[in-house]
Design an enzyme around this catalytic site. Structure first.
Site: not given
Lengths: 591, 591
Positions: A163, A44, A127, A449
């Site tokens: 995707c 992609e 897409k 931390e």
């Protein structure tokens, strides 16, 4: 059945580097052609890099992407690769950017896939499913496509998807079944998260069943800012069989021969029996249109059978280590920094960051600085020097006491202000060396931390990149032990085994201020990563007093951060998680 | 025609402070009832604050919001306010948070409006249009509602809408026409941008025409992190007449009597002629369902006519100054910081920030520190002292040379590293004083400097809040001159008129390194704010050589920032603009 030799180009790309990415596509397409492939698929947004974020709003960039695509098609033909079908992701547009509600609805930007063939753009697909959670903001940037593109290539119907189209049921994969395709090509920029490979394979298998077709899944590799892409490209048959799989974090070409049903003969084409219909996971709002494009030319049948590897999965520690090395290397290389610098305390965190940096860049591009104060123990200085010797990085010692004393002589300070002062003098020295020599400054604070505020703003937090910002302390030790089993151990055993200390006052130990990391880390994970509240954390089995103590520390740390650092948040877009809390927020589980 | 007395509560709210926001609603509802109002409307997300960002993913918070809403309804009744219809924004949920693609589609969180009456939640409405551009990310957080709620109150049909619903044609306002309502209540959290009031009135007028109804628009005021909400609440008749309008940035109750068509008699109800149909600006995908709810009880007609003010608009300079003062004050107050501290150089930027801080908090909560070096001119020290005297803030002098000398004696530094060292020693001193006394550290760099990198990372960039981060230098001067015309001038004339200098080396002037701000600022605005490319900037009339020079500076500044500060970007979510560029980005117009 026609046999299609496909190549999945699991390669790296750089945001904004159109010429560099185009050159990589030409180079890998040459390899694919040399391997006899009929089709090569790139990830992609390969041409533009991913994610391009607000670059999508710059018209000049979108125009440059479209121009680069056409030049690439022409260039491939010039290279003698015109007969190879090249599937490549890029950014397209069919209207002005939808930057605000004032823009014409229906116009905008497209996360696009193109098939390049015989010197031209033969087909495009936009897409359909746009992810807008976690690290993704695609509803901001793109308009969804609502038709499926099916390309007839050598007598086989091939559907193009991008995707997220594979992460959701319905939409393109259902349309692909209706279109009766033999193969779905899914191009990805899917970021790494721990064990994500355990999720991907079953996902691709479900979607192959939904489409009733073979699925070729190709993913990016490489680091981009706070994201790392891990590859894990694969080919899965319509029955769910894993046919081939690339490695994790490796740049490679996965070549595999597929016998595919000829167009019109696919078992699931319109008119086939209902019994073949998949069980779909969600209601599908409407059917997508299907655009059909024919790619001219016949496929030369491969002379001999070629089968791609099925790469084994690596261990969790190796996954994380490799992701950290790749993320740092690409941040340095894609920015063009000559070298990195970091402070070496003799402790585990800076030792692990130094080892990562040396693995990423080689010892010659890494400078470690020991910055001892009056409170630094002998073993700290020894362990720092030992690490330098083991890894071969450039090593220097800059004692901080004269500068600390100058501040103390001129300002009246006590308590935590004196502790912080030491860390800040170290930050000033590292920045001065960065300004003088062009080093990228690395920060070494781990996630535990940072979450509880056991860190000095503008002190040990100084730096442009922190490999450990999303790594809990327990995992830091685990990584150190694992890395020391791989060849010559780079990390001094003493840095791993000694009790951690900030050494900002005499005989200070982390355990003076913090709970044991083994009980601290799970609470941080629940509160910070999973948005659990106090009651849920206690219900999950954590000690109530400890939950209260840790939540108070995390909330107080956020308060202190916003007092002096703008919008600083403990976890950003790192490894598949994007946390965005309001800064001035009165809703606290812990205060 | 029934007469409805409505009150728009243009008030402040704090993210996450459910008890504090609920108390404010009860207080202002009491005022509305005392003024004889039948209905009072509060801004969007009044109960939770806005924007709540990732808090929406914390189940415990969403549950607390729903519980707080019910307790508020009961509390209003306890206060004797049960007969008043109270419209209030909050967060609702009818399913698990849609945090990822794995979540059940169709479930999620709602940006909601409720009508509280007689101790209970009488009606709810879920926002339909979710903005996902600029500072808004609502597609991440909320699921859109798809039905319009119409409440019958004293014989009048009132439609509920939320914010973005009014920025887009179609949807709820078209449904409101179809439902034949007499009034649309639109509750907002609409952030300030320069001259946004020029856009709002015509917008509300268009939507009133679309609905064929009176529109009551109420907006939040106050600062929330990098956003400032400016109020500008108003009531507009179906013919577009501005009937009443609140002030800008003021907390107030706008009370106004409206004669409204009785339910069923609205001229635009279903069945009326087509001629009354509005010209709709976009195609409407589908009609929203209409949910009708009756609120029991009759309206007591108001004894005498009450008309709200039509507040005049303030000047641009006053708008910006007031936004900066309010933004800083609320950042300090909502975080609970006792006081602020900043370095005073004698220059214009720190003088303006000091004046803003004193206007926001009073002189007793502001400390100014003069931090002279060997390069500081006499006039700088005098101007800083003069400013302190004029404003009455706490003033102290901390010479930096002894600390600078200690670094220079121990490290071999030259050039820009020495310049930066001075700024960083100042940063260490301000942080030490912040640690000792709990002050919030203010940063004073203006947007022009930050954009071109005329600033020291971990030096003058140290601080938790920068009032000028989105203010170009030209505007800084304009603001200073304007503020000095309002009563006693706080800013020394010399700080305004002298040539700007960083004073980090002998006789240094901004003009040694930078183009004149009058030509620099428009190029920055085009390149940074409006995503224009080189060609577009030149076409807009900017000098080509200057464009190249400035773009190179901006691009280089981004490179330098990412070398040592994680994810630092020049413009964040400030004043209605949210810029998100990839960090390691190779696409450069200027390099």
């Amino acid at each position: 059945m026609p046999t299609l030799r496909i190549a999945l180009a699991q390669v790296n790309s750089t945001v904004g580097d159109l010429p560099g990415n185009a050159a990589a596509i030409r180079r890998w397409s040459r390899s694919a052609a040399d391997a006899g492939a009929h089709l090569v698929a790139f990830p992609e947004m390969m041409l533009t890099g991913y994610p391009i974020e607000d670059l999508v709003f710059r018209n000049s960039f979108v125009q440059a992407s479209r121009r680069a695509l056409e030049e690439l098609a022409a260039g491939l033909a010039t290279d003698g690769l015109g007969e190879l079908a090249v599937v490549v992701g890029y950014v397209d547009a069919d209207g002005p950017a939808a930057i605000s509600a004032d823009a014409t609805p229906g116009a905008g930007r497209r996360d696009a896939s193109a098939v390049l063939h015989r010197g031209a753009v033969a087909a495009t697909y936009f897409k359909h499913h746009l992810p807008n959670y976690g690290v993704f903001d695609e509803d901001r940037y793109f308009e969804p496509g609502d038709s499926l593109t099916v390309v007839r290539l050598g007598g086989v119907d091939v559907a193009l998807t991008v995707c997220e189209d594979i992460w959701q049921a319905g939409g393109p994969f259902t349309a692909a079944r209706r279109a009766g395709v033999g193969l779905v090509v899914n191009i990805n920029a899917s970021p790494y998260e721990l064990n994500k490979d355990d999720v991907r394979l079953p996902l691709v298998q479900r979607r192959a069943a939904e489409a009733g077709a073979t699925v070729a899944y190709v993913n990016l590799i490489g680091g981009q800012d706070e994201l790392v892409f891990d590859g894990d490209s694969m080919i899965v048959g319509p029955d769910g069989e894993l046919l081939a799989r690339a490695g994790q974090f490796t740049e490679e070409l996965l070549v595999h021969d597929l016998d595919l049903p000829p167009a019109g003969a696919a078992p699931n084409a319109a008119g086939s029996t209902d019994a073949a219909k998949p069980s779909v996971e969600q209601e599908i709002p409407h059917d997508m249109a299907i655009d059909r494009v024919a790619i001219p030319g016949a496929l030369a049948p491969p002379p001999e059978r070629r089968t791609g590897q099925i790469a084994p999965r690596i261990s969790d520690e190796q996954e994380v280590w490799t992701a950290l090395v790749l993320g740092l290397r690409d941040y340095v290389e894609k920015n063009g920094f000559p070298s990195v610098i970091l402070g070496l305390s003799g402790g585990i965190d800076s030792a692990v960051v130094a080892a990562i940096a040396v693995d990423a860049l080689g010892p010659d591009r890494v400078t470690g600085v020991s910055l001892p104060s009056g409170y630094s123990s002998e073993h700290s200085k020894d362990d720092a020097a030992d690490l330098a010797k083991r890894t071969g990085l450039h090593y220097r010692v800059e004692p901080i006491q004269p500068m600390v004393d100058a501040f103390l002589a001129n300002l009246s300070l006590s308590g935590v202000a004196v502790e912080n002062l030491q860390a800040r003098v170290r930050g000033v020295i590292l920045m001065a060396l960065s300004n003088s020599d062009g080093h990228l400054v690395l920060t070494t604070g781990n996630k535990s931390e940072l979450a509880v505020g056991y860190s000095t703003l503008y002190g040990d937090s100084v730096g442009g990149f922190n490999p450990l910002k999303d790594v809990p302390k327990s995992m830091v030790w685990q990584l150190a032990r694992w890395r020391n089993t791989q060849g010559e151990p780079p990390i001094p055993e003493n840095s791993i085994t000694k009790a951690p200390s900030a050494e900002l006052r005499p005989d200070q130990k982390d355990s003076d201020s913090l709970p044991d990391y083994a009980v601290l880390d799970p609470i941080i994970k629940g509160y910070v990563d999973h948005d659990l509240g106090r009651a849920e954390l206690i219900a999950a089995g954590n000690d109530p007093e400890l939950v209260d103590r840790v939540l108070r520390m995390v909330d107080l740390a956020e308060y202190k951060r916003r007092q002096s650092a703008p919008g600083t948040k403990i976890s950003g877009k790192a490894f598949g998680r994007d946390r965005r809390l309001p800064i001035t927020n009165r809703y606290r589980e812990g205060l």
